[in-house]
Design an enzyme around this catalytic site. Structure first.
Site, PDB file in Angstrom:
ATOM      1  N   PHE A   1      40.329  32.149  50.651  1.00  0.00           N
ATOM      2  CA  PHE A   1      40.404  32.164  49.285  1.00  0.00           C
ATOM      3  C   PHE A   1      39.561  30.996  48.418  1.00  0.00           C
ATOM      4  CE2 PHE A   1      42.367  34.536  45.641  1.00  0.00           C
ATOM      5  CZ  PHE A   1      42.248  36.049  46.136  1.00  0.00           C
TER       6      PHE A   1
ATOM      7  N   GLN B   1      42.423  29.763  31.989  1.00  0.00           N
ATOM      8  CA  GLN B   1      41.404  29.895  33.099  1.00  0.00           C
ATOM      9  C   GLN B   1      40.634  31.370  32.695  1.00  0.00           C
ATOM     10  OE1 GLN B   1      42.607  31.673  36.979  1.00  0.00           O
ATOM     11  NE2 GLN B   1      41.831  29.624  37.564  1.00  0.00           N
TER      12      GLN B   1
ATOM     13  N   HIS C   1      38.670  34.129  34.548  1.00  0.00           N
ATOM     14  CA  HIS C   1      38.340  34.774  35.952  1.00  0.00           C
ATOM     15  C   HIS C   1      37.042  35.203  35.840  1.00  0.00           C
ATOM     16  CE1 HIS C   1      38.430  36.855  39.658  1.00  0.00           C
ATOM     17  NE2 HIS C   1      39.841  36.084  40.094  1.00  0.00           N
TER      18      HIS C   1
ATOM     19  N   LEU D   1      40.721  42.867  36.088  1.00  0.00           N
ATOM     20  CA  LEU D   1      40.523  42.065  37.306  1.00  0.00           C
ATOM     21  C   LEU D   1      39.834  42.793  38.524  1.00  0.00           C
ATOM     22  CD1 LEU D   1      40.688  38.863  38.000  1.00  0.00           C
ATOM     23  CD2 LEU D   1      42.623  39.595  39.160  1.00  0.00           C
TER      24      LEU D   1
ATOM     25  N   GLU E   1      39.772  38.091  43.675  1.00  0.00           N
ATOM     26  CA  GLU E   1      38.833  37.012  44.353  1.00  0.00           C
ATOM     27  C   GLU E   1      38.831  37.723  45.853  1.00  0.00           C
ATOM     28  OE1 GLU E   1      39.884  33.323  42.887  1.00  0.00           O
ATOM     29  OE2 GLU E   1      39.175  32.341  44.695  1.00  0.00           O
TER      30      GLU E   1
ATOM     31  N   ARG F   1      37.438  28.828  40.198  1.00  0.00           N
ATOM     32  CA  ARG F   1      36.970  29.993  39.385  1.00  0.00           C
ATOM     33  C   ARG F   1      36.119  29.546  38.218  1.00  0.00           C
ATOM     34  NH1 ARG F   1      42.902  33.317  39.873  1.00  0.00           N
ATOM     35  NH2 ARG F   1      42.345  34.123  41.633  1.00  0.00           N
TER      36      ARG F   1
ATOM     37  N   HIS G   1      42.289  35.037  32.049  1.00  0.00           N
ATOM     38  CA  HIS G   1      43.064  35.519  33.114  1.00  0.00           C
ATOM     39  C   HIS G   1      44.352  34.758  33.441  1.00  0.00           C
ATOM     40  CE1 HIS G   1      43.710  37.203  37.019  1.00  0.00           C
ATOM     41  NE2 HIS G   1      43.731  35.882  37.825  1.00  0.00           N
TER      42      HIS G   1
ATOM     43  N   ARG H   1      43.581  27.026  37.965  1.00  0.00           N
ATOM     44  CA  ARG H   1      44.619  27.185  39.155  1.00  0.00           C
ATOM     45  C   ARG H   1      43.671  27.853  40.174  1.00  0.00           C
ATOM     46  NH1 ARG H   1      46.212  32.179  40.578  1.00  0.00           N
ATOM     47  NH2 ARG H   1      45.757  33.441  38.611  1.00  0.00           N
TER      48      ARG H   1
END
Lengths: 252, 572
Positions: B121, B235, B237, B251, B254, B285, B350, B385
């Site tokens: 990730f 954040q 995304h 979304l 990821e 991100r 996000h 994050r």
């Protein structure tokens, strides 16, 4: 890029079960819109007090269950372009649960049923090894988002209102996921037969047809459980073997 | 005899997502009588939308992983303004927290030797995300929901809390709210309260967040006197859907990039090579979101104003097995078959790294008896994050908050009783919009709030624009008391939006002010007028408190890091 718009007509149930009717609303809709988008637009423009339950807007939480043109569906996953063109879209509450207001129903019965079930009970001495092929089938069951569309459409609940005797497809799916968990040690057979009322299901597949997660509820959850019940309680050979060798948890 | 329906508990948990349910289980198991208040039905909280996985260094796929690299990645991702103590606890405790979920019935994807499978990730240097296809959040919430039922926690569903109750010393002693079904007022008396209300994406127009993510907990805590921290770090995304309009912002996990998805502009270039040649698509991100923003701005965007994300080089069977929800999502909403065609994606609001400032051990806020966990709390993620660190945050710190609150509750004799006159006043406030003449609508004011924040406090910020945004928010605030709501108190969407709007406006102002204060660009905070990272700001957090009815901003030094911890991070 200019979006193509056209006028669409919606008939939305407004009011309470005692005092309610379908009312007509007209809005401009654009390509790619779903029923929930239309409801939110109507809420913003005409009906600020609309009773509507929605949350994720993405088919993942299972809140916006309703009956669209009489069919139980998620509002967020029903594209307007998939409904008959030029006809009003009729949106009403789930019929199998008591109405609260407009599109919102009281689904608390489901949560009460859920409480009666023995939760996952792992074997004492397990090392927590499971193969992917062993968990594939329960991962299908665990896709359930608890939208309760299967409960709504099931005729045992919808037509015959057997809520006291029958837990409904959703919870047979849960029971199947527990029964087929490779490391679960609890025996829920008696519960499935008596309290959950699996015998009341006569495999019409209606639940599978409305499932937004496309879980094959009847084929992959209910029928395997019915087979286990049959083996346990109605198989003369196994009954004899069990009498001789004692009971053991079936592990089909 | 109380005038209002009243319940008494040792610990009250507001919020029924991963953090709230985990906190409630921990609290109940520590011997405190615990209740969960849920704004939605049980199991519908925003956690359900988490897709990619839970970050925990089990080392099942790469045995070189451990808490040290996880800690290092988290701090690097957050650009070192994280509370390192929380990052340390998180890295050490997340593996056990995941195993706990498995013991409670969660069924993760498996490695060939039958253990929990882990995937790569963004920002994680080892394959670390325990997952169930791309519906990991659902697995977590259902598991915790079952566990909460099994340990006998009382739940109050579809109940909205509008006030925290505090005693003369300022300690929390309960909460005040109403049931959505009826509009009937309910009072909870409790020795401790845990805020686990999640995020605030609905302040922006383009967001991946649920309707319920309306800054409730941040506002409740702030109004009760608690300190908020890191609120400037929101954040965006990098990959949300850009079409069709109804799901704009939804979304795109990821995990698509984790499984090898390639980002391309309309010229077919893998543009990430210009922005982060080393990590490419698996960069953090903030970097990927800004890269997409840049590509679109410079005219290399896709048809609907995003960029392309392509996974079609993988076999169709593999894509359908590893990314089933994404396959369905694009098929159903956009008529796109992701096994054959590229997806169109763009940045979407996000997650909020900031929130209630908490003690790293117990999760207690600066207000006695008030705890917070999950997205509503601040500290772990710093400026940005990493994917997968949210679900692990929920269970690691949810558990700690539950234990912390239960321990605190043991020391409290009995919560103070709030006088009926005060409660009556709170109650009257709720019903005001029904009595006013027409004027503003909840949806209208909300729409304008979202547009202000998109334009003035979005992915790239600028001092003058933030100032202008704050002026606009000031005007918006004067419109709030003019909002009229139709109908009655029974399940009334407009009324609920009106009430959450107060929280969103309060917190929007706080975010804009904090963003204005931090005069540098660091991870999620990107300032066009201060494009570089400033090492002086790298040592500070921004703290917000309510003073004389308005947010007061101050910068505070981060906790000092001992040498042995500093060494783990290497040069930075």
């Amino acid at each position: 890029m200019a979006e193509k718009t056209h006028e669409a007509v919606f008939l939305i149930f407004r009011g309470t079960p005692e005092n309610g009717e379908y009312k007509e609303y007209r809005i401009q809709v654009v390509d790619g819109m779903v029923v929930l988008d239309a409801m939110m637009e109507i809420q913003a423009k005409f009906v600020s007090d609309l009773g509507i339950r929605c949350n994720c807007g993405a088919g993942k939480c299972g809140s916006c269950s309703a009956e669209i043109n009489g069919v139980p569906r998620l509002m967020c996953k029903t594209r307007l372009s998939d409904l008959p063109e030029g006809q009003p879209v009729k949106v009403g509450p789930l019929k199998s649960f008591p109405g609260i207001k407009d599109l919102v129903t009281d689904v608390s019965w489901n949560y009460e049923v859920n409480k009666t079930m023995t939760p996952f009970t792992p074997h004492q001495d397990t090392e927590w090894r499971m193969q992917q092929f062993e968990v594939d089938r329960i991962q299908e069951h665990r896709k359930c988002i608890e939208c309760f569309l299967c409960q709504d459409t099931c005729h045992v609940i919808r037509e015959h209102d057997k809520k006291k005797e029958y837990c409904g497809p959703r919870f047979l799916v849960r029971l199947a996921s527990l029964a087929m968990h490779p490391l679960d040690a609890a025996d829920r057979m008696a519960f499935i037969k008596e309290k959950a009322g699996i015998g009341l299901c006569n495999v019409t597949h209606c639940c599978s047809d409305v499932c937004p997660e496309k879980i094959r509820i009847t084929d992959n959850a209910i029928i395997p459980l019915k087979e286990r019940i049959a083996d346990r309680y109605y198989d003369p050979v196994l009954t004899l073997i069990r009498r001789i060798f004692g009971k053991r948890k079936s592990n089909i | 005899m109380n005038k209002f329906e009243t319940y008494a508990y040792d610990v009250l948990v507001i919020g029924s997502g991963g953090a709230g349910l985990r906190a409630a289980v921990a609290s109940q198991e520590s011997g405190a009588r615990t209740a969960v208040i849920s704004k939605c039905l049980l199991g519908k909280a925003h956690t359900v939308m988490a897709e990619g996985g839970i970050a925990a260094s089990l080392g099942h796929v790469d045995e070189n992983d451990g808490w040290q690299p996880h800690f290092k990645d988290t701090m690097f991702g957050g650009k070192y303004v994280n509370d390192w103590r929380m990052a340390l606890i998180h890295a050490k405790e997340s593996p056990e927290a995941v195993r706990e979920l498995e013991r409670w019935g969660a069924v993760f994807d498996r490695t060939p030797d039958g253990r929990i499978l882990q995937r790569a990730f963004g920002g994680h240097t080892h394959p670390r995300l325990c997952h169930v296809g791309d519906r990991t959040g659902l697995e977590m919430i259902r598991t915790l929901q079952d566990r909460a039922v099994a340990v006998g926690i009382d739940t109050f569903m579809e109940c909205i809390i509008t006030r925290l109750l505090t005693d003369r010393e300022g300690a929390v002693c309960g909460a005040f709210g109403f049931f959505k079904n009826t509009g009937k007022i309910v009072v909870f008396r409790s020795k401790a309260v845990i805020i686990a209300t999640g995020g605030l994406g609905k302040i922006w127009r383009i967001t991946s967040n649920s309707w319920d993510c309306t800054a409730d907990g941040q506002a409740l805590a702030y109004e009760a006197g608690a300190e908020l921290k890191d609120m400037e770090f929101v954040q965006f995304h990098p990959t949300g859907m850009v079409w069709p309009p109804g799901v704009k912002g939804l979304l795109v996990t990821e995990a698509v990039r984790g499984e090898g998805g390639l980002l391309k502009n309309k010229l077919g270039e893998r543009f990430m090579k210009k922005y982060d040649p080393k990590r490419m698509e698996l960069s953090t991100r903030d970097v990927v979101a800004r890269a997409i923003n840049q590509e679109v701005k410079e005219g290399r965007g896709s048809e609907h104003g995003g960029v392309y994300l392509d996974i079609s080089h993988r076999s169709a069977a593999y894509v359908k097995r590893k990314l089933p929800s994404m396959y369905q999502q694009f098929k159903e909403f956009a008529d796109v078959d992701i096994t054959k065609q590229p997806m169109e994606v763009g940045p979407t609001c996000h997650y909020t790294m900031g929130g209630v400032r908490v003690d790293h051990e117990s999760q207690q806020s600066s207000v006695k008896g008030l705890f917070a966990a999950g997205e509503a709390a601040a500290g772990l993620h710093g400026g940005n994050r990493l994917g997968g660190n949210s679900l692990s945050d929920l269970i690691v710190f949810g558990k700690r908050a539950g234990m912390g609150a239960a321990e605190y509750a043991r020391k409290v004799q009995s919560p103070a009783i709030i006088e009926d006159t005060t409660l009556e006043q709170y109650s009257r406030e709720l019903f005001l919009p029904f009595e006013r003449p027409g004027g503003e609508t909840p949806a209208g004011v909300h729409h304008d709030l979202q547009n202000i924040m998109e334009a003035h406090a979005g992915i790239i910020r600028q001092g003058s624009e933030l100032q202008e945004g704050l002026e606009k928010l000031k005007i918006l605030k004067t419109r709030y008391p003019l909002i009229h709501v139709d109908g009655n108190t029974r399940y009334n969407f407009g009324w609920h939006l009106y009430l959450s709007l107060a929280n969103m406006i309060t917190v929007a102002e706080i975010i804009a002010k904090a963003a204005l204060e931090r005069k540098e660009s660091r991870s999620a905070q990107a300032r066009a007028d201060f494009p570089n990272m400033d090492s002086a700001w790298g040592k500070k957090s921004i703290i917000v408190t309510k003073v004389n009815g308005a947010p007061e901003i101050r910068a505070e030094l981060l906790p000092a890091m001992p040498d042995e911890i500093s060494k783990l991070l290497g040069d930075h």
